[in-house]
Design a protein around this motif. Structure first.
Motif, PDB file in Angstrom:
ATOM      1  N   ASP A 111       0.617  -0.907  -0.074  1.00 50.62           N
ATOM      2  CA  ASP A 111       0.041   0.196  -0.103  1.00 50.62           C
ATOM      3  C   ASP A 111       0.809   1.103  -0.355  1.00 50.62           C
ATOM      4  N   GLY A 112       0.658   2.109  -0.821  1.00 48.47           N
ATOM      5  CA  GLY A 112       1.247   3.581  -0.949  1.00 48.47           C
ATOM      6  C   GLY A 112       2.332   3.356  -1.906  1.00 48.47           C
ATOM      7  N   TRP A 113       2.643   2.299  -2.693  1.00 46.61           N
ATOM      8  CA  TRP A 113       4.021   2.486  -3.321  1.00 46.61           C
ATOM      9  C   TRP A 113       3.163   2.819  -4.449  1.00 46.61           C
ATOM     10  N   LEU A 114       4.311   3.693  -4.703  1.00 52.28           N
ATOM     11  CA  LEU A 114       4.278   4.823  -6.499  1.00 52.28           C
ATOM     12  C   LEU A 114       5.094   4.475  -7.145  1.00 52.28           C
ATOM     13  N   THR A 115       4.506   3.360  -8.865  1.00 48.19           N
ATOM     14  CA  THR A 115       5.688   3.680  -9.850  1.00 48.19           C
ATOM     15  C   THR A 115       7.075   2.874  -9.228  1.00 48.19           C
ATOM     16  N   GLY A 116       6.774   1.922  -7.703  1.00 49.66           N
ATOM     17  CA  GLY A 116       7.848   1.138  -7.013  1.00 49.66           C
ATOM     18  C   GLY A 116       9.040   1.781  -6.678  1.00 49.66           C
ATOM     19  N   ARG A 117       9.198   2.791  -6.900  1.00 46.20           N
ATOM     20  CA  ARG A 117       9.846   3.044  -6.045  1.00 46.20           C
ATOM     21  C   ARG A 117       9.483   4.791  -4.797  1.00 46.20           C
ATOM     22  N   LEU A 118       8.701   5.519  -4.705  1.00 48.60           N
ATOM     23  CA  LEU A 118       7.897   7.050  -4.090  1.00 48.60           C
ATOM     24  C   LEU A 118       6.876   5.676  -2.919  1.00 48.60           C
ATOM     25  N   TYR A 119       7.742   6.427  -1.905  1.00 49.66           N
ATOM     26  CA  TYR A 119       5.970   5.753  -1.074  1.00 49.66           C
ATOM     27  C   TYR A 119       5.368   7.060  -0.069  1.00 49.66           C
ATOM     28  N   PHE A 120       4.116   6.536  -0.688  1.00 53.32           N
ATOM     29  CA  PHE A 120       3.202   8.062   0.374  1.00 53.32           C
ATOM     30  C   PHE A 120       2.013   7.015   0.881  1.00 53.32           C
ATOM     31  N   ASN A 121       1.904   7.343   1.951  1.00 56.78           N
ATOM     32  CA  ASN A 121       1.542   6.206   3.079  1.00 56.78           C
ATOM     33  C   ASN A 121       1.032   7.161   4.497  1.00 56.78           C
TER      34      ASN A 121
END
Length: 62
Positions: free
Chosen positions: A8-18
């Protein structure tokens, strides 16, 4: 408090937003090594802001 799935929260596999995850530093699950910062945590933004301010001051001084 809801338990967060690791993906949950992984954007494009590199950025994490949760925002539900209170950790600032998060281990990357896909690469097997490395860490990233949780962009959903306010302390991440405060830390990044301080780093930018320090860099700007250092560049202007030297």
């Amino acid at each position: 408090m809801k338990l967060c799935n690791r993906n949950d929260g992984w954007l494009t596999g590199r950025l994490y937003f949760n925002r539900e995850n209170k950790r600032v530093i998060v281990k990357r699950p896909r690469s097997g090594f490395g860490y990233t910062m949780n962009l959903g945590n306010k302390w991440t933004w405060i830390f990044n802001g301080i780093v930018v301010i320090v860099l700007v001051i250092l560049v202007r001084v030297f």
